[in-house]
Scaffold this motif. Structure first.
Motif, PDB file in Angstrom:
ATOM      1  N   GLY A 163       5.008 108.388 -58.683  1.00 15.47           N
ATOM      2  CA  GLY A 163       4.692 109.337 -57.631  1.00 15.47           C
ATOM      3  C   GLY A 163       5.931 109.967 -57.023  1.00 15.47           C
ATOM      4  N   TRP A 166       7.311 112.519 -59.429  1.00 13.43           N
ATOM      5  CA  TRP A 166       6.481 113.725 -59.488  1.00 13.43           C
ATOM      6  C   TRP A 166       6.682 114.589 -58.247  1.00 13.43           C
ATOM      7  CZ3 TRP A 166       1.598 115.057 -57.012  1.00 13.43           C
ATOM      8  CH2 TRP A 166       0.993 116.194 -57.569  1.00 13.43           C
ATOM      9  N   ILE A 167       6.761 113.960 -57.072  1.00 15.07           N
ATOM     10  CA  ILE A 167       6.977 114.722 -55.840  1.00 15.07           C
ATOM     11  C   ILE A 167       8.356 115.377 -55.851  1.00 15.07           C
ATOM     12  CG2 ILE A 167       7.251 114.518 -53.334  1.00 15.07           C
ATOM     13  CD1 ILE A 167       5.177 112.260 -53.415  1.00 15.07           C
ATOM     14  N   GLY A 170       8.934 118.818 -57.539  1.00 11.98           N
ATOM     15  CA  GLY A 170       8.450 120.053 -56.943  1.00 11.98           C
ATOM     16  C   GLY A 170       9.591 120.938 -56.471  1.00 11.98           C
ATOM     17  N   ALA A 175       5.939 122.996 -52.057  1.00 12.15           N
ATOM     18  CA  ALA A 175       5.486 122.271 -53.244  1.00 12.15           C
ATOM     19  C   ALA A 175       5.614 120.771 -53.037  1.00 12.15           C
ATOM     20  CB  ALA A 175       6.295 122.715 -54.459  1.00 12.15           C
ATOM     21  N   ALA A 176       6.721 120.346 -52.416  1.00 13.22           N
ATOM     22  CA  ALA A 176       6.895 118.915 -52.157  1.00 13.22           C
ATOM     23  C   ALA A 176       5.828 118.399 -51.202  1.00 13.22           C
ATOM     24  CB  ALA A 176       8.288 118.650 -51.590  1.00 13.22           C
ATOM     25  N   ARG A 179       2.444 118.232 -53.084  1.00 10.01           N
ATOM     26  CA  ARG A 179       2.435 117.075 -53.990  1.00 10.01           C
ATOM     27  C   ARG A 179       2.349 115.768 -53.215  1.00 10.01           C
ATOM     28  NH1 ARG A 179       5.581 117.894 -59.570  1.00 10.01           N
ATOM     29  NH2 ARG A 179       5.009 120.067 -59.997  1.00 10.01           N
ATOM     30  N   SER A 180       2.991 115.708 -52.042  1.00 13.17           N
ATOM     31  CA  SER A 180       2.892 114.508 -51.204  1.00 13.17           C
ATOM     32  C   SER A 180       1.462 114.281 -50.745  1.00 13.17           C
ATOM     33  CB  SER A 180       3.821 114.629 -49.993  1.00 13.17           C
ATOM     34  OG  SER A 180       5.176 114.695 -50.378  1.00 13.17           O
ATOM     35  N   LEU A 182      -1.301 115.331 -52.307  1.00 10.73           N
ATOM     36  CA  LEU A 182      -2.132 114.952 -53.451  1.00 10.73           C
ATOM     37  C   LEU A 182      -1.870 113.507 -53.871  1.00 10.73           C
ATOM     38  CD1 LEU A 182      -1.917 118.214 -55.602  1.00 10.73           C
ATOM     39  CD2 LEU A 182      -3.873 117.362 -54.282  1.00 10.73           C
ATOM     40  N   PHE A 183      -0.595 113.164 -53.996  1.00 11.71           N
ATOM     41  CA  PHE A 183      -0.297 111.797 -54.413  1.00 11.71           C
ATOM     42  C   PHE A 183      -0.676 110.794 -53.319  1.00 11.71           C
ATOM     43  CE2 PHE A 183       2.613 108.140 -54.533  1.00 11.71           C
ATOM     44  CZ  PHE A 183       2.257 107.620 -55.767  1.00 11.71           C
TER      45      PHE A 183
END
Length: 859
Positions: A163, A166-167, A170, A175-176, A179-180, A182-183
């Motif tokens: 995770g 992936w973050i 971004g 975007a970060a 992604r934070s 979503l994760f």
């Protein structure tokens, strides 16, 4: 809710064996009983003569410790009925006590008793069973529990590694952030759902049964219990999300139920709560208990519109009917059932003649509860979780040394500059967080408190309810309570968070390290009052749809013992002694100048001669001389408290840094092992800290003033070490290892499901004993300005029930049982294989419900 002083409580009695008439002749002879009582008491008090009308406390100068020895001596005689401490306080002279014990002689024309009547009234408890599992089961259980923890750590580490990568991939802050979200949402969903999946996969539906501890069946039970109580949804206690979580686990919960207790029920299929019921905070209704080496599961049933008060215990096989109420600081023992519409209180509970305070319902629409739940989830997903993940990324970006750990090649760990900067950063983070936390705690709750009007009824799950929950959350900071408690600073701290402590008389020990509340601006404590640990000031009453806040006031010159829940309707005034675990009365006249003991409470002397030995030190001149010395010692103790925790914080930071360096070659395995090492290191670190303090000043029995340096050192022992880490070892063999390292004289294969020992080196626990969740063995007592401590011993094969409290100087014989929520007073001696219960504890009658036995089907 306080028994009338003149009310006679029938003592427990044991009849002689068939053919033995010596006892029958004795109980019909008042003069003979009186002579025996006087002789025994004279021997215990080391005096020549005991007049029949002399008060035990006012005239003879005895105290509860002396009278406990007196009761123990009587129990050892074959010609006397057992006498409890409640009997002593109800009949405080030899003459009055003898009269209460005498049984009238049967008339000559009376029909002969049936043969069955010759049997003992007190049902004998079977001898202690042998070990419930051999050493191989014990070791295998420990290995499987360790493997389960390792596997859980590996899964979490793998997910966190993926995770974060992936973050980080971004581009840009937006975007970060997305992604934070979503994760974080996925991780939150998995952590919430894993206990539910584990429960239905490993257990299916809970049913009444017995599970042998350390067996494979117990490993499944422990795994599910640990996951269920570690679920993030536990943090939402009191909200519809929490009751929804219990429903997913199999509990049968009706509409409009609100549960505020964070002690999560484990065997949820056995829990039934009718529509509109309310369960207050600090209530135990786990649907299981540990007894004599077995886990016993059983149902707990609450009818419609039932109310369970704060600080209560509901054993298995108990129920409340529709509209029934159980008062605060009360308990239902196994087999007890409260009929529809009745109000019970006490431990064990009995019918009460009053209705407990209620709150008018506030009707609201069908969408309030689900909307409240959605808002809570959105706050977590869109705010808290992104801040957590973003905070880690920001920390790494601001600290190039940490970022260097994730890059291949030589890392910052090989340079001394890293350690110097890490040391400086830890000092800044740790000691910078304290004034920041103080600023928040002393301003935000006071500001928000202006939005709540005492006496006004508000609907649940609205703006005012959110304000109330925020105030309670922010103002109850255990770190700060422990830092300032047991010192003169605690008065200033509590005043700044909102307490009304006007004209307080500083003693240096006005409050202990554990005090909690709901709305601090509605709490008032009078001048000269002293409070031991565990006070819970209740400011709120609830219905299933509404709540009302009220001012809770404790009068001047009081002393409050341990583990007291004080409601806003408390009927105590000036100069009262509230004993440990007392149920504070909420009806009747205002009590002043007396002591209160038990649940339901009854009056006892406010003080005794022994506890007033150091009253001379309270004089203004003496206090001006002694208080500054105590303050200086307490300041040094606070410094030790901060130093010990900062060093721990710094070393844990370095351990995590090493794991980050090893992440390159070993991947998530390095982080999983680091998680395990953090637990092991924390336990070892605080064991060494505690041993270091006790090596310099070993714990020993004391009788001294609170202005004696020996007491100050004892306060340092309470404050500087930590016990929080012990919770992770509950229900595992590893906790016995830690207890032994801390100095507890503990036997083999003891089952500890969550016991707390205040003075580890002064406690002894025998082989194969069973200690339930919430039990306390406290080897000390403070009453006003006097401190007393002594050793306590729990024999082999004993069982201490859920929420039981054992005081200092106590001896519990082999195979003895103490019922749930009992208070075993100082100096008591419980015979081998005896069954005691109640508050205060006393021998149980054959019809009493606090006993073993249960269902068939032992695993």
């Amino acid at each position: 809710m306080v028994a009338e002083p003149g009310e006679t409580l029938a003592p427990q009695r044991t009849r002689p064996a068939p053919g033995e008439d010596r006892r029958a002749a004795r109980v019909c002879d008042p003069d003979g009983v009186e002579r025996i009582l006087a002789a025994v008491l004279a021997d215990v008090c080391h005096i020549d003569d005991v007049p029949a009308d002399s008060d035990f406390f006012a005239d003879l100068g005895a105290d509860s410790l002396v009278m406990a020895q007196f009761c123990a001596r009587l129990r050892k005689r074959g010609d006397m009925p057992p006498v409890s401490m409640k009997d002593i306080y109800r009949h405080p002279s030899v003459g009055a006590l003898a009269a209460s014990l005498v049984v009238p002689a049967p008339e000559a024309s009376a029909a002969p008793a049936a043969p069955a009547s010759a049997a003992p009234l007190v049902e004998p408890v079977p001898p202690v069973a042998g070990p419930t599992g051999g050493r191989s089961h014990y070791v295998l259980c420990a290995v499987l529990q360790l493997l389960a923890f390792l596997g859980y750590s590996l899964v979490v580490a793998s997910a966190a590694t993926w995770g974060y990568g992936w973050i980080s991939a971004g581009t840009g802050p937006l975007a970060a952030y997305l992604r934070s979200v979503l994760f974080g949402g996925a991780a939150f969903l998995v952590l919430c759902g894993l206990p539910v999946v584990a429960k239905w996969t490993l257990i299916g539906r809970w049913k009444p049964e017995r599970i042998r501890v350390w067996s494979l069946g117990y490993v499944r039970f422990w795994l599910v219990k640990s996951l269920v109580r570690a679920d993030p949804l536990v943090l939402f206690a009191g909200s519809p999300l929490y009751t929804g979580y219990l429903r997913l686990l199999g509990a049968r919960i009706g509409k409009g139920v609100t549960v505020f207790s964070r002690t999560v029920p484990v065997c949820t299929d056995l829990l039934t709560i009718g529509a509109g019921s309310v369960v207050r905070k600090d209530a135990f209704l786990s649907c299981y208990r540990a007894h004599d080496g077995l886990i016993e599961t059983g149902p707990v049933t609450l009818g419609r519109n039932a109310t369970v008060g704060a600080a209560t215990v509901l054993d298995i096989d108990t129920s409340l009917g529709d509209g029934a109420q159980l008062g605060h600081a009360s308990s239902l023992h196994r087999g007890q059932s409260v009929p529809d519409g009745e109000h019970w209180h006490g431990s064990p509970a009995q019918r009460a003649d009053l209705a407990f305070p209620g709150v008018d319902a506030v009707p609201f629409g069908p969408f309030r509860r689900p909307l409240h739940s959605v808002l809570q989830l959105l706050t977590v997903l869109l705010l808290y979780l992104p801040l957590a993940f973003g905070g880690i990324g920001m920390l790494i970006s601001l600290a190039p040394q940490l970022a260097a750990l994730a890059r291949p090649g030589p890392t910052a760990l090989t340079t001394w500059v890293f350690y110097v900067e890490a040391l400086a950063a830890s000092v800044l983070l740790f000691f910078g967080a304290i004034p920041l936390g103080l600023l928040v705690v002393t301003t935000v709750p006071r500001f928000l408190g202006r939005m709540l009007t005492p006496g006004r009824t508000y609907p649940l799950f609205g703006l005012h309810h959110g304000v109330h929950r925020t105030i309670e959350l922010l103002s109850n900071r255990k770190f700060l309570n422990r830092l300032f408690g047991d010192s003169s600073c605690v008065v200033h701290y509590l005043r700044h968070i909102g307490y009304d402590l006007s004209r307080i008389q500083q003693t240096g020990s006005n409050f202990g390290t554990e005090v909690k509340h709901e709305v601090p601006s509605l709490c008032a404590v009078g001048s000269g009052t002293m409070v031991a640990d565990g006070l819970s000031l209740i400011n709120t009453d609830y219905s299933s749809t509404s709540f009302r806040v009220s001012r809770t006031s404790i009068g001047p010159r009081n002393f409050l013992g341990n583990r007291i829940a004080y409601p806003p309707q408390g009927r105590t005034g000036d100069n009262c002694l509230l004993a440990t675990k007392v149920m504070v009365p909420v009806d009747g006249p205002l009590r002043e100048g007396v002591g209160l003991l038990g649940s339901p409470s009854f009056e006892i002397p406010r003080t005794v001669l022994r506890d007033s030995s150091f009253d001379c030190l309270k004089e203004a001149e003496e206090l001006r001389r002694l208080l500054p010395a105590k303050n200086r010692h307490n300041v040094v103790t606070m410094g030790w408290y901060l130093l010990v925790r900062w060093v721990h914080f710094f070393l844990i930071t370095l351990l995590v840094a090493v794991a980050a360096e090893l992440h390159g070659p070993f991947g998530a395995v390095a982080l999983a092992l680091a998680n395990v090492l953090v637990v092991v290191f924390t336990a070892g670190y605080f064991v060494l800290v505690e041993r270091a303090f006790t090596a310099r000043t070993p714990l020993a029995p004391l009788f001294c003033s609170i202005y004696d340096v020996r007491f100050w050192r004892h306060e340092r022992y309470w404050k500087a070490p930590s016990e929080t880490y012990l919770r992770i070892f509950n229900g595992t063999p590893y906790k016995n290892v830690i207890w032994r390292l801390l100095g507890v004289r503990i036997g083999r294969q003891v089952f500890d499901d969550g016991c707390f020992l205040t003075e580890r080196a002064m406690a002894a626990i025998g082989d194969h004993s069973t200690l339930n969740n919430g039990t306390v063995v406290q080897c000390h007592s403070q009453e006003d300005g006097t401190f007393k401590s002594d050793r306590s011993s729990i024999g082999s094969g004993c069982t201490l029930g859920v929420g039981a409290f054992v005081h200092y100087g106590v001896t519990v014989g082999d195979g003895a049982q103490l019922a749930p929520d009992s208070f075993l007073m100082k100096g008591e001696v419980v015979p081998d294989h005896a069954r005691w219960g109640g508050n205060p504890a006393r021998p149980m009658e054959p019809g009493d419900t606090a006993r073993g036995g249960g269902h068939d089907g032992t695993i």
